[in-house]
Design an enzyme around this catalytic site. Structure first.
Site, PDB file in Angstrom:
ATOM      1  CG  ASP A 120      -2.002   1.024   1.190  1.00  0.00           C
ATOM      2  OD1 ASP A 120      -2.417   1.383   0.067  1.00  0.00           O
ATOM      3  OD2 ASP A 120      -2.438   1.483   2.250  1.00  0.00           O
ATOM      4  N   GLY A 121       0.360   2.332  -0.529  1.00  0.00           N
ATOM      5  CA  GLY A 121       1.080   3.602  -0.506  1.00  0.00           C
ATOM      6  C   GLY A 121       1.787   3.954  -1.792  1.00  0.00           C
ATOM      7  CD1 TRP A 181       7.837   6.029  -2.430  1.00  0.00           C
ATOM      8  CD2 TRP A 181       7.463   6.065  -4.635  1.00  0.00           C
ATOM      9  NE1 TRP A 181       9.066   5.903  -3.054  1.00  0.00           N
ATOM     10  CE2 TRP A 181       8.863   5.918  -4.409  1.00  0.00           C
ATOM     11  CE3 TRP A 181       6.991   6.102  -5.948  1.00  0.00           C
ATOM     12  CZ2 TRP A 181       9.772   5.815  -5.457  1.00  0.00           C
ATOM     13  CZ3 TRP A 181       7.900   6.006  -6.991  1.00  0.00           C
ATOM     14  CH2 TRP A 181       9.272   5.859  -6.742  1.00  0.00           C
ATOM     15  CG  HIS A 220       0.289   1.760  -9.426  1.00  0.00           C
ATOM     16  ND1 HIS A 220      -0.096   1.460  -8.138  1.00  0.00           N
ATOM     17  CD2 HIS A 220      -0.664   2.606  -9.925  1.00  0.00           C
ATOM     18  CE1 HIS A 220      -1.231   2.085  -7.859  1.00  0.00           C
ATOM     19  NE2 HIS A 220      -1.583   2.780  -8.922  1.00  0.00           N
ATOM     20  CG  LEU A 274     -13.369  -8.533  -7.143  1.00  0.00           C
ATOM     21  CD1 LEU A 274     -14.413  -9.411  -6.457  1.00  0.00           C
ATOM     22  CD2 LEU A 274     -13.425  -8.733  -8.658  1.00  0.00           C
ATOM     23  NE  ARG A 293      -7.101   2.525  -6.835  1.00  0.00           N
ATOM     24  CZ  ARG A 293      -5.923   1.993  -6.571  1.00  0.00           C
ATOM     25  NH1 ARG A 293      -5.029   1.859  -7.536  1.00  0.00           N
ATOM     26  NH2 ARG A 293      -5.625   1.587  -5.352  1.00  0.00           N
ATOM     27  CG  LEU A 316       8.268 -18.032  -3.135  1.00  0.00           C
ATOM     28  CD1 LEU A 316       8.197 -18.297  -1.640  1.00  0.00           C
ATOM     29  CD2 LEU A 316       8.900 -16.665  -3.416  1.00  0.00           C
ATOM     30  CG  LEU A 369      -7.762  -8.155   7.272  1.00  0.00           C
ATOM     31  CD1 LEU A 369      -8.728  -9.227   7.727  1.00  0.00           C
ATOM     32  CD2 LEU A 369      -6.583  -8.796   6.547  1.00  0.00           C
ATOM     33  CD  GLU A 417       0.209 -13.779  15.663  1.00  0.00           C
ATOM     34  OE1 GLU A 417       0.423 -12.654  16.143  1.00  0.00           O
ATOM     35  OE2 GLU A 417      -0.540 -14.622  16.199  1.00  0.00           O
TER      36      GLU A 417
END
Length: 261
Positions: free
Chosen positions: A39-40, A44, A57, A86, A92, A149, A217, A229
């Protein structure tokens, strides 16, 4: 819940500190599944005087490539990245959304060509533009046999919608078997719903990280994060540093997880 404030620094002392943090991590205490809410990016870009949010982005996408490398290095097995909700698709501005879709497509394609990483799209494919849906499907197909991963890309994703889709899938499956509603009601379990989520078969996230100091969230992994957590970082998404990540992992290792108890 913990907040951390990021500070600048990439010199020799910083690298020494990174090494110290790494040595403090025992493999058994590293979370198996980390979910990241970056986020941010727009803030930025505004703070640095960029004309459009696209620069933020792009910087955020580059940071997510770094972030995945950090996770892989410390032994995390699954990472879920929240890239496009969504709600984003509906709210946007058209130009920002177009830029964001292009950036996500580039990110997905590049991640599918990194070593043995496995890429999986989680979200509603039908809600996405055809080209983005194709790129995500190709990335998933290209890496389906990889064993490194596991990277979930949450694109066109909503937690409430995911639960609805899971329940619909259960009902459809039950109907195809000729079962009654009474039988379905009697047999429905949380485990069954979990199996029909987009992340079915994966472990739930042990740790959810969010950048930019926001503490919510935002409809991300609502079901799966019931016992997760949380760790909140003050740094804006593109400013996230490896030390911030390692502090989050260290903080997680020091917690006494109660799983709802």
């Amino acid at each position: 819940m913990t907040s951390a404030r990021s500070s600048q620094g990439q010199g020799p002392l910083y690298r020494l500190y990174i090494g110290r943090l790494r040595r403090q991590l025992a493999p058994a205490t590293v979370p198996g599944h980390v979910a990241m809410m970056i986020d941010g990016n727009r803030r930025w870009a505004r703070q640095l005087g960029y004309r459009t949010a696209a620069e933020g982005h792009r910087a955020g996408a580059a940071k997510m490539r770094e972030f995945l490398g950090w996770c892989d290095d410390v032994g995390v097995k699954v990472v879920s990245l929240y890239l496009l909700s969504l709600d984003n698709l509906r709210k946007r501005e058209p130009q920002e959304l177009s830029d964001l879709i292009e950036i996500i497509a580039e990110l997905a394609d590049s991640l599918s060509r990194v070593g043995d990483w496995r890429v999986q799209h989680v979200g509603r494919r039908e809600a996405l533009p055809d080209e983005l849906a194709r790129v995500l499907a190709d990335a998933q197909e290209r890496t389906k046999d990889h064993r490194g991963l596991h990277v979930n890309l949450a694109v066109g994703y909503g937690g409430r919608g995911e639960i609805v889709d899971a329940v619909r899938s259960i009902i459809q499956q039950h109907d195809e078997r000729g079962g009654t509603l009474e039988e379905l009601a009697a047999s429905l379990t949380p485990e069954q719903i979990g199996e029909h989520l987009y992340t079915g078969g994966q472990p739930d996230p042990d740790l959810v990280i969010r950048t930019s100091g926001e503490q919510r969230l935002s409809d991300f992994l609502l079901w799966q994060s019931a016992h997760s957590e949380f760790y909140f970082v003050e740094a804006l998404g593109p400013d996230l540093r490896e030390v911030d990540f390692l502090r989050a992992i260290r903080d997680y290792a020091d917690r006494d997880r109660r799983f709802g108890g």
